[in-house]
Design a protein around this motif. Structure first.
Motif, mmCIF file in Angstrom:
data_model
loop_
_atom_site.group_PDB
_atom_site.id
_atom_site.type_symbol
_atom_site.label_atom_id
_atom_site.label_comp_id
_atom_site.label_asym_id
_atom_site.label_seq_id
_atom_site.Cartn_x
_atom_site.Cartn_y
_atom_site.Cartn_z
ATOM 1 N N GLY A 199 -18.465 -19.595 10.819
ATOM 2 C CA GLY A 199 -17.367 -19.240 11.722
ATOM 3 C C GLY A 199 -16.804 -17.859 11.465
ATOM 4 O O GLY A 199 -16.417 -17.150 12.401
ATOM 5 N N THR A 216 -12.607 -26.797 11.878
ATOM 6 C CA THR A 216 -13.557 -26.732 10.769
ATOM 7 C C THR A 216 -13.328 -27.837 9.753
ATOM 8 O O THR A 216 -12.263 -28.465 9.726
ATOM 9 C CB THR A 216 -13.444 -25.353 10.078
ATOM 10 N N PHE A 234 -9.792 -22.058 15.039
ATOM 11 C CA PHE A 234 -10.857 -22.605 14.204
ATOM 12 C C PHE A 234 -10.710 -24.115 14.121
ATOM 13 O O PHE A 234 -9.629 -24.627 13.839
ATOM 14 C CB PHE A 234 -10.775 -22.020 12.791
#
Length: 194
Positions: free
Chosen positions: A3, A25, A23
């Motif tokens: 990422g 994640t 994000f």
């Protein structure tokens, strides 16, 4: 690609630079969060995450950006007349004065009835540039036009465009156009003969 690498590549491309990124994640250490936020991530969500939370984050982000856009448009509308008037006055002054090799920011400020610091600030705010770059760009565009549309010598063009010497003109032109003025004109002559 992870990422972080994706985000770096995304931010390199001009059309994508301003896109807000969230994000999602499995990396949830403080170091990972800090790295993502330092790189410009708007929000950092760790798995597992509820669908409602993602939608709420996106909706809040959109609402916030819309409020900023609306406020910016309103402020720009309020300042539109002085902005346009200043830009026009500055370019009119360039047209009249930039041919003088001793044209300076002090002389420009005096002619525009403002202090040097105010002129610097306005040029940065309205044209996102500084005085010397704008003058050089103006002079080079004029030189470009003369090289393509006149038979003046390079020395005459450098004087007509306000450069203090032929060598300075040639260096500036080559730095901007990646070709020297003689070669630039030669390309024109080749094009006309075909």
């Amino acid at each position: 690609m992870d990422g972080y690498t994706f985000l770096e590549r995304l931010k390199e491309g001009l059309p994508y630079k301003k896109i807000p990124v969230i994000f999602l994640t499995s990396k949830d250490s403080q170091e990972d969060r800090s790295k993502g936020l330092e790189m410009g991530v708007i929000s950092y969500l760790t798995k597992p995450v509820a669908k409602d939370e993602i939608i709420s984050q996106i909706n809040n982000l959109i609402a916030y950006r819309n409020s900023i856009i609306n406020r910016t448009i309103y402020e720009a509308h309020e300042d539109q007349q002085p902005d346009f008037q200043f830009v026009k006055q500055f370019y009119d002054l360039l047209t009249d004065m930039a041919v003088n090799s001793d044209f300076s920011i002090e002389k420009a400020a005096l002619n525009l009835f403002m202090s040097t610091s105010t002129l610097k600030r306005r040029l940065k705010n309205y044209l996102d540039s500084n005085f010397s770059d704008l003058v050089k760009e103006f002079r080079l565009k004029k030189a470009d036009n003369l090289l393509l549309n006149s038979d003046y010598s390079l020395e005459q063009i450098s004087v007509l465009c306000g450069f203090s010497s032929l060598s300075y003109f040639s260096r500036s032109f080559k730095a901007s156009y990646k070709i020297n003025p003689n070669q630039y004109r030669h390309r024109r002559d080749i094009g006309q003969s075909n």
